[in-house]
Enzyme design. Structure first.
Site, short mmCIF file in Angstrom:
data_model
loop_
_atom_site.label_atom_id
_atom_site.label_comp_id
_atom_site.label_asym_id
_atom_site.label_seq_id
_atom_site.Cartn_x
_atom_site.Cartn_y
_atom_site.Cartn_z
N ASP A 40 0.83 -1.11 -0.15
CA ASP A 40 -0.04 0.00 -0.05
C ASP A 40 0.88 1.34 0.05
OD1 ASP A 40 -2.38 -1.50 -0.05
OD2 ASP A 40 -2.30 -1.53 2.24
N ASP A 58 -7.09 -1.42 -4.63
CA ASP A 58 -8.07 -1.32 -3.71
C ASP A 58 -8.80 -0.16 -4.24
OD1 ASP A 58 -6.45 -3.11 -1.77
OD2 ASP A 58 -5.52 -1.12 -0.78
#
Length: 86
Positions: A40, A58
């Site tokens: 991330d 995401d």
């Protein structure tokens, strides 16, 4: 763009929405298999508010799910009511 995905009605367009969800899931799966974790890298702050860290996969999953939920819960019932009225 996203507006076109929401407004379109064809079956091919449904596949585009589902492709967002699927491609995001595959992207995260590839990270998980290749790296052992999901990387991330988008860290958003607005003053003192902090959004959880996320990645492009995401975002694709989230946008796809939101559009599909809108289709199923809001748009389709409205179109059905309009069709019944004539």
């Amino acid at each position: 763009g996203i507006r076109d995905l929401v407004r379109s009605r064809g079956l091919g367009d449904v596949y585009k929405r589902q492709a967002l969800v699927f491609s995001g899931a595959v992207g995260n799966l590839i990270d998980r298999v290749w790296l052992g974790f999901v990387r991330d890298f988008v860290d958003a702050h607005i003053y003192d508010l902090h959004w959880p860290v996320f990645n492009v996969a995401d975002s694709a999953i989230t946008v796809g799910i939101v559009i599909l939920a809108y289709e199923l819960l809001i748009r389709e019932p409205r179109l059905e009511r309009e069709a019944e009225r004539g």
